[in-house]
Write an enzyme that holds these catalytic residues in place. Structure first.
Site, short mmCIF file in Angstrom:
data_model
loop_
_atom_site.label_atom_id
_atom_site.label_comp_id
_atom_site.label_asym_id
_atom_site.label_seq_id
_atom_site.Cartn_x
_atom_site.Cartn_y
_atom_site.Cartn_z
N ASP A 138 49.18 51.62 22.50
CA ASP A 138 49.38 50.22 22.14
C ASP A 138 50.91 49.82 21.88
OD1 ASP A 138 48.72 47.48 21.68
OD2 ASP A 138 47.55 47.77 20.26
C1 BGC Z 1 47.73 44.62 21.12
C2 BGC Z 1 46.87 44.95 22.29
C3 BGC Z 1 47.52 44.36 23.33
C4 BGC Z 1 49.14 44.79 23.45
C5 BGC Z 1 49.73 44.17 24.68
C6 BGC Z 1 49.29 44.92 21.10
O1 BGC Z 1 49.92 44.50 20.05
O2 BGC Z 1 47.08 45.18 19.90
O3 BGC Z 1 45.59 44.29 22.07
O4 BGC Z 1 46.86 44.77 24.50
O5 BGC Z 1 49.75 44.49 22.37
O6 BGC Z 1 50.02 42.85 24.50
#
Ligand code: BGC
Length: 757
Positions: free
Chosen positions: A312
């Site tokens: 993530d």
């Molecule tokens: C979130 C994810 C998301 C990613 C990309 C992260 O901060 O937890 O759910 O897909 O950002 O935007």
């Protein structure tokens, strides 16, 4: 046009290069892809492989600081040369800070693809990723659906499927091949700021909805023009932060992790999920991004996941800066990759790739690990179809934001809205009444859409779809301008024009008060106090003192405590975050054009200090008198009223005992005993009377939504077997134990016995 010709020529070249000639192509498409992957990886240098594992944010390629606010997006040639050509980043994702039209997406992604196809040695197209979590929410003009929590409230997986199909189409129309959805987290803490992105607190409901969404997004063939790659997130246990704050530690036994949080991922993998994003956080002190057991032993080996494991956003950094499980970035890269992560969303620059190359050269990360990761990534890219046509033509997407898709959006919003109170049948309202509309959510589209709407936070009003109706506008459409008074609330937290609202209430027959939360995403949606802001509570208190009936509309991404104001409201409608058509759907329900049928996909707490899920243990119900009678949420999971009434009768079990190989057939009759047609969600719960691990008081095992006209009775048949009676025991094994089970549908109950040989 010239670009498309160029891509076609390049594609021919690539196909020729890797396949030699058509006649050698094996019949099996999987075999073809695997052969292509093997041929391609054999040609790659270490640097090229590591580049494929790098996932950057779009702003990393643009002029200006990463987080600077821009009104135009301009590529920075030196950044492009460095990141796309020199380091060969395999994935770009996300947006600047405003939504792009499909044409604009095509331009930016087209430039990226053209650059790698023209200027890199192996011409491997980039895969672009996006968070299209309620429609193609970052594409201007797309259909913005209600959030997942609303889909869950419909209890209709078919609607999740339809919304996902439209989402996939509109994401692909934007030239994007990879969607970071479905969210398969189970929201076990009521106040978590991401509850609205989930399908609620129940594992079975999440499985049904999540798999439907996966099928709608990805289908059998993600390379189809109307499909995209899906990415299940966030693995694992993300929805159970100890105190409800985002990315707060999760403390959970392995058997609960397996029983509550794992099944939606497991089922999605069985249904062909091709990528999974990890959860930013720790489970029992171990960060997911450095957890070999979680990523390799459990996900890749035990569940047999063959797809890409994606880190993530910025989580690598957090391993050494916040989690403190390693001392620097290099060690963080090492731990993360050795734990089994295949692609790292280190959005800002190339440092991950630099460290990883170094680690391999120093023998600290084996090349075999890199090859494993890169094979998965190339497989994903081939499956996505990006090699064939990296920038599909806009002419292929004539149905972008079509009338039918917008109609589906409205239908989902209607089916999700949940009637929680209706004293003396005050709803539906007659259209000739004078109504006062007030409250901070009454005139805001942003409130209806919440976070992840055109921008990440969803706060900016500049990108609203002006042809969509706020609650106020939709009420005017229903009741006529002259019947509607409006008192604008200035703010959510601090300033509400209470005196103005009370003064105008004198001219109204009924007050519609729209309370809500400020749109926000992730950590920015953490709250200190789960009650609605005091000023909003005060508004209801004061309005109720005017003597006029108050209809309370809740536009909120998670349940906020309303215990004190609920008695002052004559009716309560929960809208969750109902999307761009939410205003219209609410107005239709208020004035009786649609009979509400949504059901709560979570337990609505009454007190901040008493958080339950419906499938809690009896111990959690114990009161001061030591009796298990303390379960008193504001509203129970599955609760939701209708303008008609339903009666359950004649529960029949075809047998009163079953063995492990038998099926149990269950019948029940449901009648519409009111005067309006209406829909009811028939839910089957099962309770294990005695088990070696203290059993939940009940578990949802089946549900079906039916539509009955007044006076109509329908027989519903469910079938379950011993698999439905299993739980994870203290040795982390799914088992069904011999004994009695109680079954409950509506107010009907019956017992049966399971014998285990
Ligand atoms: C979130 C994810 C998301 C990613 C990309 C992260 O901060 O937890 O759910 O897909 O950002 O935007």
């Amino acid at each position: 046009m010239r670009n498309r010709q160029l891509y076609s020529i390049l594609f021919l070249f690539i196909s020729f290069f890797f396949l030699s000639c058509e006649s050698n192509i094996p019949n099996d498409r999987e075999q073809i892809i695997n052969d292509r992957v093997d041929s391609l990886i054999a040609l790659m240098t270490l640097e090229e492989k590591v580049g494929q594992m790098l996932n950057l944010g779009l702003p990393a390629l643009l002029q200006g600081e990463f987080y600077s606010v821009r009104d135009t997006l301009i590529f920075d040639t030196s950044k492009v040369n460095k990141l796309l050509i020199k380091y060969g980043a395999g994935c770009i994702q996300n947006l600047g800070n405003f939504p792009l039209t499909p044409q604009q997406w095509r331009y930016y992604i087209g430039y990226i693809q053209q650059t790698v196809l023209e200027k890199t040695r192996l011409k491997i197209p980039v895969i672009y990723g996006i968070d299209a979590v309620h429609g193609a929410n970052y594409t201007a003009g797309s259909v913005m659906f209600p959030h997942n929590i609303n889909l869950a409230a419909t209890f209709e997986p078919e609607l999740a499927y339809r919304a996902a199909e439209i989402t996939a189409y509109e994401v692909k129309a934007s030239c994007i091949f990879w969607n970071y959805s479905p969210v398969l987290d189970i929201a076990r803490h009521s106040f978590w700021g991401r509850v609205y992105e989930t399908f609620g607190e129940d594992t079975y409901l999440t499985r049904q909805m999540g798999v439907a969404q996966l099928k709608g997004l990805q289908g059998e063939d993600p390379s189809a023009k109307n499909k995209v790659l899906a990415c299940g997130k966030h693995f694992l246990g993300y929805g159970a932060p100890l105190n409800g704050k985002d990315r707060f530690p999760v403390i959970v036994t392995e058997y609960m992790l397996r029983q509550i949080h794992l099944p939606p991922f497991q089922e999605a993998i069985e249904e062909g999920l091709l990528s999974i994003m990890l959860s930013g956080g720790t489970i029992n002190g171990i960060p997911s991004h450095a957890d070999h057991f979680l990523v390799t032993d459990l996900l890749k080996e035990e569940l047999g996941f063959k797809g890409v494991v994606l880190a993530d956003w910025g989580e690598l950094d957090i391993l050494y800066r916040i989690h403190k499980v390693v001392s620097d970035e290099r060690e963080a890269v090492k731990d993360c990759i050795l734990s089994g992560v295949d692609m790292v969303m280190e959005p800002y620059d190339e440092s991950f790739a630099v460290h990883l190359t170094d680690l391999v050269n120093d023998g600290e990360v084996p090349v075999s690990r890199i090859d494993d990761a890169v094979k998965r990534i190339l497989y994903l890219k081939y499956k996505s179809g990006v090699f064939e046509d990296p920038v599909p033509g806009l002419d292929l997407y004539p149905d972008f934001a079509s009338e039918e898709s917008n109609a589906m959006n409205l239908q989902i919003a209607r089916e999700s809205i949940t009637l929680l109170k209706n004293k003396d049948h005050i709803l539906p309202l007659k259209k000739d009444l004078k109504v006062l509309v007030t409250g901070p959510a009454s005139s805001s589209l942003n409130c209806l859409n919440g976070g992840w709407s055109r921008t990440w936070s969803g706060e900016d009003t500049l990108y609203n779809d002006t042809e969509k109706f706020t609650i106020l506008e939709a009420i005017k459409n229903q009741a006529g301008n002259s019947n509607v008074f409006f008192s604008r609330a200035v703010d959510y937290d601090h300033e509400i024009n209470i005196d103005d609202a009370c003064r105008k209430a004198a001219f109204a027959d009924v007050i519609i008060a729209c309370l809500g939360e400020k749109p926000a995403a992730e950590k920015f949606n953490d709250i200190e106090d789960p009650a609605l802001p005091g000023i909003q509570l005060k508004l209801i208190e004061k309005l109720s003192k005017t003597g006029k009936p108050v209809i309370l509309l809740l536009i909120e991404g998670r349940p906020r405590i309303i215990r004190e104001i609920e008695p002052w409201a004559d009716a309560v409608l929960m809208a969750y975050l109902p999307g761009n058509e939410g205003g219209t759907a609410l107005a239709e329900i208020l004035f009786g054009e649609f009979n509400p049928c949504g059901k709560l996909p979570y337990t609505y707490p009454r007190y901040c200090g008493s958080l339950w899920t419906y499938d809690h243990t009896l111990l959690e119900e114990r009161n001061m008198d030591f009796n298990p009678d303390g379960f008193s949420p504001q509203y129970e999971f599955g609760y939701g009223l209708s303008y008609t009434s339903f009666q359950y009768s004649d529960l029949v079990l075809h047998r009163d005992s079953i063995g492990t190989d038998d099926e149990l057939t269950i019948e029940v009759k449901v009648s519409n005993t009111g005067t309006r047609a209406g829909k009811e969600v028939v839910m089957l719960f099962v309770s294990d009377e005695v088990a070696s691990v203290s059993p939940p008081v009940k578990k949802l095992k089946r549900f079906e939504k039916i539509d009955l006209y007044p006076g109509q009775t329908q027989k519903i048949i469910f079938k379950i077997d011993s698999n439905d009676l299993q739980f994870v025991n203290s040795e982390n094994k799914w088992i069904a134990e011999e004994g009695y089970f109680t079954l409950q549908i509506g107010d009907q109950k019956a017992r049966f016995y399971l014998s285990v040989n």
